[in-house]
Scaffold this motif. Sequence first.
Motif, PDB file in Angstrom:
ATOM      1  N   PHE A  16       0.231  12.729   3.868  1.00 39.57           N
ATOM      2  CA  PHE A  16      -0.235  11.823   2.833  1.00 39.57           C
ATOM      3  C   PHE A  16      -1.505  11.139   3.331  1.00 39.57           C
ATOM      4  N   LEU A  17      -2.589  11.357   2.616  1.00 39.93           N
ATOM      5  CA  LEU A  17      -3.903  10.880   3.032  1.00 39.93           C
ATOM      6  C   LEU A  17      -4.353   9.779   2.077  1.00 39.93           C
ATOM      7  N   VAL A  18      -4.495   8.565   2.590  1.00 40.10           N
ATOM      8  CA  VAL A  18      -4.883   7.402   1.781  1.00 40.10           C
ATOM      9  C   VAL A  18      -6.207   6.877   2.331  1.00 40.10           C
ATOM     10  N   MET A  19      -7.219   6.823   1.466  1.00 41.90           N
ATOM     11  CA  MET A  19      -8.550   6.450   1.948  1.00 41.90           C
ATOM     12  C   MET A  19      -9.235   5.452   1.019  1.00 41.90           C
ATOM     13  N   GLY A  20      -9.804   4.417   1.621  1.00 41.37           N
ATOM     14  CA  GLY A  20     -10.744   3.567   0.915  1.00 41.37           C
ATOM     15  C   GLY A  20     -10.235   2.222   0.474  1.00 41.37           C
ATOM     16  N   CYS A  21      -8.962   2.128   0.108  1.00 42.00           N
ATOM     17  CA  CYS A  21      -8.420   0.899  -0.457  1.00 42.00           C
ATOM     18  C   CYS A  21      -7.323   0.369   0.465  1.00 42.00           C
ATOM     19  N   PRO A  22      -7.365  -0.906   0.835  1.00 42.26           N
ATOM     20  CA  PRO A  22      -6.427  -1.434   1.848  1.00 42.26           C
ATOM     21  C   PRO A  22      -5.038  -1.735   1.285  1.00 42.26           C
ATOM     22  N   ILE A  23      -4.348  -0.738   0.779  1.00 40.22           N
ATOM     23  CA  ILE A  23      -2.990  -0.925   0.278  1.00 40.22           C
ATOM     24  C   ILE A  23      -2.037  -1.029   1.471  1.00 40.22           C
ATOM     25  N   ASP A  24      -1.027  -1.881   1.327  1.00 41.39           N
ATOM     26  CA  ASP A  24      -0.081  -2.149   2.408  1.00 41.39           C
ATOM     27  C   ASP A  24       1.012  -1.083   2.417  1.00 41.39           C
ATOM     28  N   LEU A  25       0.989  -0.213   3.456  1.00 45.74           N
ATOM     29  CA  LEU A  25       2.009   0.815   3.630  1.00 45.74           C
ATOM     30  C   LEU A  25       2.480   0.800   5.079  1.00 45.74           C
ATOM     31  N   GLU A  26       3.776   0.985   5.284  1.00 48.57           N
ATOM     32  CA  GLU A  26       4.304   1.035   6.645  1.00 48.57           C
ATOM     33  C   GLU A  26       3.858   2.314   7.333  1.00 48.57           C
ATOM     34  N   ASP A  27       3.627   2.209   8.643  1.00 45.10           N
ATOM     35  CA  ASP A  27       3.213   3.379   9.421  1.00 45.10           C
ATOM     36  C   ASP A  27       4.272   4.475   9.338  1.00 45.10           C
ATOM     37  N   SER A  28       3.793   5.703   9.262  1.00 40.78           N
ATOM     38  CA  SER A  28       4.682   6.862   9.237  1.00 40.78           C
ATOM     39  C   SER A  28       3.935   8.041   9.865  1.00 40.78           C
ATOM     40  N   PRO A  29       4.648   8.929  10.575  1.00 45.22           N
ATOM     41  CA  PRO A  29       3.970  10.065  11.221  1.00 45.22           C
ATOM     42  C   PRO A  29       3.207  10.959  10.237  1.00 45.22           C
ATOM     43  N   ASN A  30       3.630  11.008   8.980  1.00 45.64           N
ATOM     44  CA  ASN A  30       2.968  11.878   8.010  1.00 45.64           C
ATOM     45  C   ASN A  30       2.005  11.125   7.091  1.00 45.64           C
ATOM     46  N   LEU A  31       1.682   9.865   7.454  1.00 49.98           N
ATOM     47  CA  LEU A  31       0.724   9.068   6.686  1.00 49.98           C
ATOM     48  C   LEU A  31      -0.550   8.876   7.482  1.00 49.98           C
ATOM     49  N   GLU A  32      -1.690   9.210   6.862  1.00 52.28           N
ATOM     50  CA  GLU A  32      -2.998   8.994   7.480  1.00 52.28           C
ATOM     51  C   GLU A  32      -3.811   8.085   6.566  1.00 52.28           C
ATOM     52  N   THR A  33      -4.269   6.965   7.108  1.00 58.22           N
ATOM     53  CA  THR A  33      -5.086   6.038   6.338  1.00 58.22           C
ATOM     54  C   THR A  33      -6.501   6.000   6.916  1.00 58.22           C
ATOM     55  N   LEU A  34      -7.470   6.003   6.028  1.00 55.15           N
ATOM     56  CA  LEU A  34      -8.870   5.996   6.431  1.00 55.15           C
ATOM     57  C   LEU A  34      -9.611   4.893   5.679  1.00 55.15           C
ATOM     58  N   PRO A  35     -10.605   4.260   6.320  1.00 55.26           N
ATOM     59  CA  PRO A  35     -11.409   3.258   5.612  1.00 55.26           C
ATOM     60  C   PRO A  35     -12.420   3.937   4.685  1.00 55.26           C
TER      61      PRO A  35
END
Length: 354
Positions: A195-214
């Motif tokens: 799961f790739l989330v980029m750009g918006c600072p939504i609050d999600l708990e860390d998970s091995p299959n979650l990647e967040t990018l600015p």
Amino acid sequence: MTDRVLAIIATQPIHPTDRWRVELPFRALVQHGYDAWVSDPKFLAGFQNATMIRTLIQPRLCINNDAGAKEIRRQLDSTNTRWVIDLDDRLDHLPQDNEYNLSNPPWSWTVRALKRADAITVSTEALKDWLRWEQHIDNCPIVVLPNRVLPGLITKQPNERLTVGLIGSPSHLHDWKMIRPALVKLIARFPEVRFLVMGCPIDLEDSPNLETLPVQTWGGYLRVMGQVDIGLCPLTPSVFNRGKSPLKWVEWGSIGVPCVVSPTVFGEVVQHGVTALLADSVNDWEQQAAALIQNPDLRHEIGRAVKHEIEHHWTENAQTCEARWRAYIGDNKWTSARPSERLWSESPRSLSLA
């Protein structure tokens, strides 16, 4: 006077809106032989070179003081230059958590500018109707120029894992909060999916299959978009969002990426089950995303259909460039580029940010 059309981009680095509404369409105009140019405003201090320009185009946030529109109008009148302002958002109804709430000039300034323009270009029919009937701008043409993609702008990239993408600017925080419960469940339900989330600072708990990018640079944004196999496009049914265009669906559709989308805006252009899957509730978002994750055939069918749709109806081509040029120069009969005196040393077929 030549038929040159010049656009002014006031922000550095270039705002994504200016990319989609000015830079990329102008690149298409140049490729089709029109005498189009993009510049930074400081290059035209006092509009001393405006005698070479048929039309001056400015994006929505072109007025930084209340007397600015009147002065621009006076200077352009002295050289018989048309003034076109482009608008792609309902800036009178920004959500409280929208990042542009404090930085945008007062809406009244923009209205005064719009009423002094020779023409206004907008991205949707909804924006046109709003300006005409609610803002009472009836003294100039309002032309709908939909957001489109350039062929090859985004390239699909191979992935080791199936990737679900949620990508946008911080201005979409309100929209993303709407689907957060579904996203949390999907991340836990499908640990093998990235799961790739980029750009918006939504609050999600860390998970091995979650990647967040600015927020990325323009090139980085295009690369990340190309990594996605399933796109999520949420828009809450707000007054502000009803002025939006289905741009994210268009971007991902250009490379055959199937999307789950909101009825707001997207429901006007997609066929549910054919070119996208519609989701109206939190349960819908989880179920429709899960359907695409679990069914490769469904992903392929929707991806193929949406790519065909974008290529035939949402891509810049000779016909859309002709319509754009007509809107800019204000003539019933369009004219292609013709040889003219050089204002800069580069070829008129190049696109420059001076």
